[in-house]
Design an enzyme around this catalytic site. Structure first.
Site, PDB file in Angstrom:
ATOM      1  N   CYS A   5       0.842  -1.184   0.000  1.00 44.92           N
ATOM      2  CA  CYS A   5       0.000   0.000   0.000  1.00 44.92           C
ATOM      3  C   CYS A   5       0.881   1.238   0.000  1.00 44.92           C
ATOM      4  O   CYS A   5       1.880   1.250   0.725  1.00 44.92           O
ATOM      5  CB  CYS A   5      -0.890  -0.041   1.237  1.00 44.92           C
ATOM      6  SG  CYS A   5      -2.058   1.311   1.340  1.00 44.92           S
ATOM      7  N   PRO A   6       0.590   2.208  -0.796  1.00 46.84           N
ATOM      8  CA  PRO A   6      -0.630   2.424  -1.574  1.00 46.84           C
ATOM      9  C   PRO A   6      -0.520   1.993  -3.039  1.00 46.84           C
ATOM     10  O   PRO A   6      -1.423   2.239  -3.826  1.00 46.84           O
ATOM     11  CB  PRO A   6      -0.810   3.938  -1.502  1.00 46.84           C
ATOM     12  CG  PRO A   6       0.590   4.462  -1.565  1.00 46.84           C
ATOM     13  CD  PRO A   6       1.410   3.442  -0.771  1.00 46.84           C
TER      14      PRO A   6
END
Length: 83
Positions: free
Chosen positions: A20-21
């Protein structure tokens, strides 16, 4: 195991090995290039996609079809919707 009756994706995006992201950033880029109604399959190894993808779809007004674990990977299906 895949939920029954998922549509065949128009595009598959493999974000395996990223955290992430990145999976969501790449999903946003891929969705922009698809026509309305197209189905995108995102493959990820980051388990965060299980919560991030449904929230992102809701925020961006796309249809979240399913997210599930398939072996070592997560698979997430979404359908592009117009705004």
């Amino acid at each position: 195991m895949a939920p029954p009756s998922l549509p065949t994706p128009d595009r598959t995006l493999d974000t395996s090995g990223t955290l992430c992201p990145f999976p969501i950033v790449e999903t946003a880029r891929a969705v922009r290039a698809l026509p309305e109604g197209a189905v995108l399959l995102v493959v990820a190894t980051d388990p965060g996609i299980a919560t991030d993808m449904p929230m992102w779809c809701r925020a961006m007004h796309h249809e979240h079809l399913a997210t599930f674990k398939d072996g070592a990977a997560w698979k997430s299906y979404l359908r592009k919707r117009g705004r």
